[in-house]
Design an enzyme around this catalytic site. Structure first.
Site, PDB file in Angstrom:
ATOM      1  N   PHE A 262       0.831  -1.228  -0.023  1.00 32.43           N
ATOM      2  CA  PHE A 262      -0.039   0.061   0.047  1.00 32.43           C
ATOM      3  C   PHE A 262       0.951   1.445  -0.016  1.00 32.43           C
ATOM      4  CE2 PHE A 262      -2.856   2.925   1.922  1.00 32.43           C
ATOM      5  CZ  PHE A 262      -4.086   2.953   1.264  1.00 32.43           C
TER       6      PHE A 262
ATOM      7  N   TYR B 102     -11.165   1.892  10.784  1.00 31.47           N
ATOM      8  CA  TYR B 102     -12.324   2.182   9.963  1.00 31.47           C
ATOM      9  C   TYR B 102     -12.747   1.281   8.936  1.00 31.47           C
ATOM     10  CZ  TYR B 102      -8.800   4.219   7.031  1.00 31.47           C
ATOM     11  OH  TYR B 102      -7.539   4.207   6.580  1.00 31.47           O
ATOM     12  N   LYS B 103     -12.049   0.238   8.871  1.00 26.78           N
ATOM     13  CA  LYS B 103     -12.453  -0.702   7.772  1.00 26.78           C
ATOM     14  C   LYS B 103     -13.454  -2.004   8.259  1.00 26.78           C
ATOM     15  CE  LYS B 103      -8.484   0.488   4.890  1.00 26.78           C
ATOM     16  NZ  LYS B 103      -6.971   0.237   4.752  1.00 26.78           N
TER      17      LYS B 103
END
Ligand code: PLP
Length: 415
Positions: free
Chosen positions: A129, A225-226
């Protein structure tokens, strides 16, 4: 379940027998959409608004500054961290909820390099990422000490750890393809060469079983938050194995990581344990929403989640193979159960407008440059029937070239 003859009826039967089916009602999802983006932003748990209302009106509004003590706001990072620990196979006291994943990567990478003086290499994966790579580049340039960031293909990581590697930094589940690494093998290879192992669990926590203690992982970070449904911009987390905690020299030596912040001493003395990795004042409201997401998540059985996730991803890939053939779609996600996380990624040269056409029909996934359509599978609220309906929309959009409208080609800031 690799069934070449998946039917609408067989998926309806799977929904009727689904032990997780009742969880869907615990989320406040719009009626008219199919949500395949819980790997990017988890939906709103029904319990969260009332919990936030209480935190804002009572704890903040009435309790004011006293709530740091009376509602124990001050210990939220470790209280929430202990709940995250249950999701990732860590022990109480090994996880803190704080900052963003990017900031936590910075803190732990810098700390890892200091734990292995003389070693000059950060080893990571091609196509990791971007923020992981950018942060590593920033740490390298800041230290200005001959540190090298070495990237190798995913399947070459274990064999590439040599005695110059200080830390191996790998994302467990790849954000583009959904391919999943074997944590035990790579961690062992890092340790055999004397390196530390830092796992990024952004697409793992809440999605797949993770056993940090069992594989003897040193360090880890991940997102709130995933799949943990903590809300937009929720605090992230960091893990440091108990055996290493008091050897860490925090690069962001803020007062919340001090041994006694309220002595207001002029000299920094790191706290014992995980707390030394904190920096500034905890984001109480964000942590409260994350805590609410975790309370819901922790009532589910992660093995049931994994079983359903594998079924959903398998059904999706099988149906795409059966029903969308001849339109240039390539499945980018590994078929082997042990090799994939909880998403399916499809490659197509027109991935961006195809995803926009899907979103216009209420099938919410996302696009990752240059050519990936991503479908996150969150077993707590997705139904097997949703897989059927999503693939039918995809088939129709491809067959009728419904994606080839001007409005679907315009790129928004967030894809
Ligand atoms: C989502 C994600 C991040 C996000 O980092 P932020 O600091 O929260 O923006 C980091 N790493 C990976 C692998 C991710 O998938």
């Amino acid at each position: 379940m690799t069934d070449q003859f998946i039917s609408r009826e067989s998926l309806a039967a799977a929904d009727a027998a689904d032990p997780l089916a009742a969880f869907r009602d615990q989320f406040d999802l719009p009626e008219d959409i199919l949500y395949f983006d819980g790997n990017s932003l988890g939906p709103l748990p029904r319990a969260t608004p009332a919990r936030m209302e209480q935190a804002i009106r009572q704890e903040w509004g009435r309790g004011l500054i006293g709530s740091w003590n009376s509602h124990d706001w001050i210990n939220l990072p470790t209280r929430v961290g202990d709940k995250i620990a249950l999701c990732i196979g860590a022990a109480p006291g090994e996880v803190a909820a704080a900052d963003s994943t990017s900031v936590n990567l910075f803190k732990l990478l810098a700390a890892a390099l200091r734990l292995r003086p003389g070693r000059k290499t950060i080893l990571t994966e091609d196509g990791n990422f971007p923020t992981d790579l950018y942060v590593a580049q920033g740490v390298r340039d800041l230290l200005d000490d001959g540190i090298e960031l070495r990237q190798v293909p995913g399947d070459a990581i274990a064999a590439s750890v040599d005695d110059d590697v200080a830390v191996v930094m790998v994302t467990h589940v790849n954000y583009q393809t959904g391919a999943m690494h074997d944590m035990a093998t790579i961690t062992q290879a890092a340790h055999d060469a004397g390196a530390l192992m830092l796992w990024d669990l952004a697409h793992s926590a809440g999605a797949v079983p993770v056993a940090l203690n069992l594989v003897d992982a040193d360090l880890a970070v991940g997102c709130g938050y995933k799949f943990l449904n903590g809300g937009p911009g929720a605090p992230a987390f960091l893990y440091v194995a108990a055996r290493l905690q008091n050897d860490i020299t925090p690069p962001l030596s803020g007062w919340m990581g001090h041994e006694a912040p309220f002595e207001f001493d002029d000299v920094y003395r790191p706290a014992l344990g995980i707390t030394r990795n904190l920096c500034g004042t905890p984001p109480v409201l964000g942590l409260t929403a994350l805590d609410s997401g975790l309370n819901l998540f922790l009532t589910a059985d992660i093995m049931e989640i994994r079983r359903k996730s594998l079924a959903l991803t398998d059904q999706f890939m099988t149906l795409v193979g059966n029903r969308c053939a001849g339109h240039g779609i390539v499945i980018a996600t590994p078929r082997a159960d042990t090799r994939r996380g909880s998403q399916v990624s499809l490659r197509h040269e027109n991935a961006y407008p195809i995803m926009q056409a899907l979103i216009a029909r209420g099938v919410i996934g996302d696009f990752r440059a240059p050519n990936i359509l991503r479908f996150g599978m969150a077993p707590l609220y997705l139904r097997h029937m949703d897989i059927w309906d999503a693939v039918e929309h995809l088939r129709d959009i491809l067959e009728n070239r419904a994606w080839d409208q001007p409005e679907f080609h315009t790129r928004a800031a967030v894809t």
